[in-house]
Scaffold this active site. Structure first.
Site, PDB file in Angstrom:
ATOM      1  N   ASP A 128     -10.819  10.368  -4.101  1.00 36.77           N
ATOM      2  CA  ASP A 128     -11.953  11.296  -4.041  1.00 36.77           C
ATOM      3  C   ASP A 128     -11.824  12.371  -5.106  1.00 36.77           C
ATOM      4  O   ASP A 128     -12.652  13.280  -5.175  1.00 36.77           O
ATOM      5  CB  ASP A 128     -12.000  11.957  -2.657  1.00 36.77           C
ATOM      6  CG  ASP A 128     -10.667  12.568  -2.275  1.00 36.77           C
ATOM      7  OD1 ASP A 128     -10.449  13.760  -2.562  1.00 36.77           O
ATOM      8  OD2 ASP A 128      -9.838  11.830  -1.710  1.00 36.77           O
ATOM      9  N   ASP A 160       9.936   7.472   0.060  1.00 34.96           N
ATOM     10  CA  ASP A 160       9.272   8.344  -0.899  1.00 34.96           C
ATOM     11  C   ASP A 160       8.572   7.507  -1.971  1.00 34.96           C
ATOM     12  O   ASP A 160       9.184   6.617  -2.569  1.00 34.96           O
ATOM     13  CB  ASP A 160      10.313   9.273  -1.542  1.00 34.96           C
ATOM     14  CG  ASP A 160       9.694  10.412  -2.322  1.00 34.96           C
ATOM     15  OD1 ASP A 160       8.787  10.159  -3.125  1.00 34.96           O
ATOM     16  OD2 ASP A 160      10.122  11.566  -2.130  1.00 34.96           O
ATOM     17  N   GLU A 183       5.247   5.066   3.593  1.00 36.63           N
ATOM     18  CA  GLU A 183       4.699   6.367   4.002  1.00 36.63           C
ATOM     19  C   GLU A 183       5.850   7.338   4.243  1.00 36.63           C
ATOM     20  O   GLU A 183       6.860   6.964   4.845  1.00 36.63           O
ATOM     21  CB  GLU A 183       3.867   6.177   5.282  1.00 36.63           C
ATOM     22  CG  GLU A 183       3.307   7.434   5.890  1.00 36.63           C
ATOM     23  CD  GLU A 183       2.382   8.157   4.942  1.00 36.63           C
ATOM     24  OE1 GLU A 183       2.722   9.303   4.592  1.00 36.63           O
ATOM     25  OE2 GLU A 183       1.328   7.600   4.571  1.00 36.63           O
ATOM     26  N   GLU A 212       0.856  -1.180   0.000  1.00 37.93           N
ATOM     27  CA  GLU A 212       0.000   0.000   0.000  1.00 37.93           C
ATOM     28  C   GLU A 212       0.892   1.230   0.000  1.00 37.93           C
ATOM     29  O   GLU A 212       1.742   1.387   0.875  1.00 37.93           O
ATOM     30  CB  GLU A 212      -0.933   0.039   1.207  1.00 37.93           C
ATOM     31  CG  GLU A 212      -1.874   1.249   1.134  1.00 37.93           C
ATOM     32  CD  GLU A 212      -2.758   1.446   2.358  1.00 37.93           C
ATOM     33  OE1 GLU A 212      -3.658   2.302   2.299  1.00 37.93           O
ATOM     34  OE2 GLU A 212      -2.539   0.747   3.372  1.00 37.93           O
ATOM     35  N   ASP A 229      -2.492  12.710  -2.986  1.00 41.66           N
ATOM     36  CA  ASP A 229      -2.691  14.163  -2.977  1.00 41.66           C
ATOM     37  C   ASP A 229      -3.071  14.652  -4.369  1.00 41.66           C
ATOM     38  O   ASP A 229      -2.450  14.252  -5.363  1.00 41.66           O
ATOM     39  CB  ASP A 229      -1.406  14.869  -2.535  1.00 41.66           C
ATOM     40  CG  ASP A 229      -1.099  14.633  -1.062  1.00 41.66           C
ATOM     41  OD1 ASP A 229      -2.037  14.330  -0.311  1.00 41.66           O
ATOM     42  OD2 ASP A 229       0.083  14.737  -0.676  1.00 41.66           O
TER      43      ASP A 229
END
Length: 274
Positions: free
Chosen positions: A206, A148, A121, A96, A170
């Site tokens: 989203d 990264d 992360e 992930e 993002d």
């Protein structure tokens, strides 16, 4: 592969738009190789006194002292060709990218104990939040590394990944920030190389432009290495493209559901023989 510029990573781990803009200006004109070197400096396990006021961020030192399930950058790079030692066993590796608070990573590790689960992360705090979720659930088959997302080739050798998950990257909606968007040719070319033939790749977002960009880049990739298995324009209304029982709601996903806003999803497969 080229590497987009990365903003300076200070000990406070703060999101600072002005600092990002300054970093963009400083990175203008640098070669891809120079940008990659600069990016790796931000994820290298430097001595604590190399950071400006490291005591401002307690997670900086904590992530080095935490132990499993946390994997430091140096250890992660050393595991590139074989992650089995980090888990104490050989098993299919699922990754992930950007696990955030760790709800999905820890939940899927519990749902699929037969697989090894790795989260990558960049934020020190989120690494620790993920680690705490993993320990709280008592799962032994999950790890989280601070690194990264644009440098994943440092961590995963070609043809060694059995599943890939990207959730709510993002948006970087300003046109000048296009180079910061994770979903693009650089990342998808890496994914095509890293995933084994037949491996599955899931994206939840989203931000509808991420879906449109993803599908456009897939169409342009040489050799058409991915097949789209399904798409959803609202996973609450229409369900997920993959089996709903084989999923865990992410923190951002829950927030958007509670606001009545859609979350989009795309399910892909690495084409065998390509």
């Amino acid at each position: 592969m080229s590497t987009p510029p990365v903003a300076p990573f200070d000990a406070d781990d703060a999101d600072d738009t002005d600092a990002d803009d300054a970093a963009d200006d400083a990175g203008a004109g640098l070669s891809a190789a120079a940008l990659a070197v600069r990016a790796r400096l931000h994820v290298t396990d430097r001595p604590l006194d190399a950071y400006g006021m490291p005591d401002l961020n307690p997670y900086l030192k904590l992530h080095r002292d935490y132990g499993p399930p946390v994997v430091t950058a140096a250890e992660a790079v050393a595991r590139r060709s074989d992650w089995s030692a980090a888990f104490g066993r050989s098993a299919p590796l699922h990754l992930e990218v950007g696990p955030g608070n760790g709800f999905f990573l820890s939940g899927m590790a519990r749902m699929h104990p037969e697989w090894n689960w790795l989260g990558v992360e960049i934020r020190f705090k989120r690494v620790i939040l993920c680690a705490k979720k993993i320990r709280a659930l008592g799962v032994e088959n999950a790890r989280v590394a601070r690194y990264d997302a644009f440098l994943l080739d440092d961590l995963i050798a070609p043809g060694t990944l059995d599943g890939l998950y990207v959730h709510h990257p993002d948006p970087w909606s300003r046109e000048r920030d296009e180079k910061h968007r994770l979903i693009g040719p650089h990342f998808l070319s890496w994914a095509a190389a890293a995933l084994r033939p037949g491996a599955r790749f899931r994206v939840k977002t989203d931000h509808l432009p991420h879906v449109e960009r993803l599908l456009a880049v897939l169409d342009a990739l040489p050799g058409a290495p991915f097949r789209v298995l399904g798409r959803s324009d609202d996973i609450v209304r229409d369900g997920t493209p993959w089996p709903l029982a084989d999923d865990v709601e992410t923190n951002y996903q829950r927030k958007f559901r509670q606001r009545g806003l859609p979350v989009y999803a795309v399910w892909m497969e690495r084409v065998p023989g390509m």
